[in-house]
Motif scaffolding. Structure first.
Motif, PDB file in Angstrom:
ATOM      1  N   MET A   1      -2.277  -6.895   8.094  1.00 21.50           N
ATOM      2  CA  MET A   1      -3.048  -7.896   7.092  1.00 21.50           C
ATOM      3  C   MET A   1      -2.187  -8.938   6.980  1.00 21.50           C
ATOM      4  O   MET A   1      -0.871  -8.788   6.534  1.00 21.50           O
ATOM      5  N   SER A   2      -2.851 -10.225   7.129  1.00 30.51           N
ATOM      6  CA  SER A   2      -2.006 -11.403   6.729  1.00 30.51           C
ATOM      7  C   SER A   2      -1.730 -11.453   5.238  1.00 30.51           C
ATOM      8  O   SER A   2      -2.353 -10.958   4.291  1.00 30.51           O
ATOM      9  N   ILE A   3      -0.708 -12.611   5.238  1.00 27.99           N
ATOM     10  CA  ILE A   3      -0.359 -12.748   3.770  1.00 27.99           C
ATOM     11  C   ILE A   3      -1.356 -13.364   2.915  1.00 27.99           C
ATOM     12  O   ILE A   3      -1.654 -13.097   1.630  1.00 27.99           O
ATOM     13  N   ALA A   4      -2.233 -14.172   3.478  1.00 28.75           N
ATOM     14  CA  ALA A   4      -3.409 -14.881   3.026  1.00 28.75           C
ATOM     15  C   ALA A   4      -4.492 -13.644   2.438  1.00 28.75           C
ATOM     16  O   ALA A   4      -5.056 -13.670   1.408  1.00 28.75           O
ATOM     17  N   ALA A   5      -4.625 -12.668   3.327  1.00 23.93           N
ATOM     18  CA  ALA A   5      -5.494 -11.600   2.964  1.00 23.93           C
ATOM     19  C   ALA A   5      -4.941 -10.906   1.851  1.00 23.93           C
ATOM     20  O   ALA A   5      -5.656 -10.350   0.925  1.00 23.93           O
ATOM     21  N   ASN A 128       3.148  -4.451   4.711  1.00 27.69           N
ATOM     22  CA  ASN A 128       4.589  -4.042   4.204  1.00 27.69           C
ATOM     23  C   ASN A 128       4.090  -3.601   2.941  1.00 27.69           C
ATOM     24  O   ASN A 128       3.795  -4.183   2.096  1.00 27.69           O
ATOM     25  N   LEU A 129       4.069  -2.130   2.552  1.00 26.19           N
ATOM     26  CA  LEU A 129       3.797  -1.608   1.247  1.00 26.19           C
ATOM     27  C   LEU A 129       4.207  -2.170   0.053  1.00 26.19           C
ATOM     28  O   LEU A 129       3.695  -2.658  -0.950  1.00 26.19           O
ATOM     29  N   LEU A 130       5.719  -2.312   0.069  1.00 35.60           N
ATOM     30  CA  LEU A 130       6.493  -2.694  -0.917  1.00 35.60           C
ATOM     31  C   LEU A 130       6.201  -4.119  -1.245  1.00 35.60           C
ATOM     32  O   LEU A 130       5.778  -4.566  -2.404  1.00 35.60           O
ATOM     33  N   ALA A 131       6.265  -5.003  -0.361  1.00 29.02           N
ATOM     34  CA  ALA A 131       5.772  -6.402  -0.426  1.00 29.02           C
ATOM     35  C   ALA A 131       4.227  -6.567  -1.088  1.00 29.02           C
ATOM     36  O   ALA A 131       4.133  -7.346  -1.934  1.00 29.02           O
ATOM     37  N   THR A 132       3.584  -5.807  -0.623  1.00 32.08           N
ATOM     38  CA  THR A 132       1.986  -5.829  -0.910  1.00 32.08           C
ATOM     39  C   THR A 132       1.721  -5.455  -2.319  1.00 32.08           C
ATOM     40  O   THR A 132       1.132  -6.258  -3.286  1.00 32.08           O
TER      41      THR A 132
END
Length: 179
Positions: A1-5, A128-132
């Motif tokens: 999944m992209s950062i934008a998404a 990345n679960l934590l970042a998400t």
């Protein structure tokens, strides 16, 4: 999944909180309440997807259905109360909204239920679960803050009718959750 998404998903998850807090802000909130509500929603938008990730589909569907009804009932109650106070204001200036611990937790839980559901799907994506979940929390916290502050500003401009308008917004959101 992209950062934008992830960012778009975070904004989508934060819209419930923004619109609800716009209504609460119209009723009048103190600065400390703005920070407390925003921080609580931020935390819930971090922990609910994590809970969804670990809890599994069965628990989420069970909690999601009932939590949605409970959240809608709380919104309907708050909306009717605000409309009643808007039609019969006890004083000329809007009073700050009263959110005690239980109300604050119910508010945060009700606007975070979508994040719980999203947590189930995160396991199927390469993220990345934590970042998400941190992104979800920060964006929801900011949107909550903006909703409260904008609602408070509009409340000052609208005067006594702000309570009525805030109640109608909450009532509408509550009905939408039930239907």
């Amino acid at each position: 999944m992209s950062i934008a998404a992830v960012l778009l998903l975070a904004v989508a998850l934060g819209t419930d909180s923004f619109s609800l807090c716009l209504g609460i802000g119209l009723a009048g909130v103190r600065r400390a309440q703005v920070y407390l509500i925003s921080f609580t929603v931020l935390l819930f938008h971090i922990f609910m997807p994590l809970l969804g990730w670990y809890a599994g589909e069965y628990v989420g569907s069970l909690l999601g259905r009932w939590a949605g009804y409970i959240g809608a009932t709380v919104l309907l109650y708050l909306g009717v109360k605000m409309i009643r106070e808007g039609l019969h204001p006890p004083e000329d200036t809007p009073r700050p909204a009263s959110l005690h611990t239980a109300g604050l937790l119910l508010l945060a839980a009700s606007v975070s239920m979508d994040a719980l559901s999203v947590g189930f799907t995160l396991g199927t994506q390469r993220v990345n679960l934590l970042a998400t979940v941190l992104t979800f929390g920060i964006v929801a916290g900011l949107m909550t803050y903006l909703g409260l502050v904008l609602g408070k500003l509009l409340g000052r401009l609208a005067g006594a009718r702000a309570q009525l308008l805030g109640g109608l917004i909450l009532l509408g959101i509550g009905i939408k959750l039930v239907v």
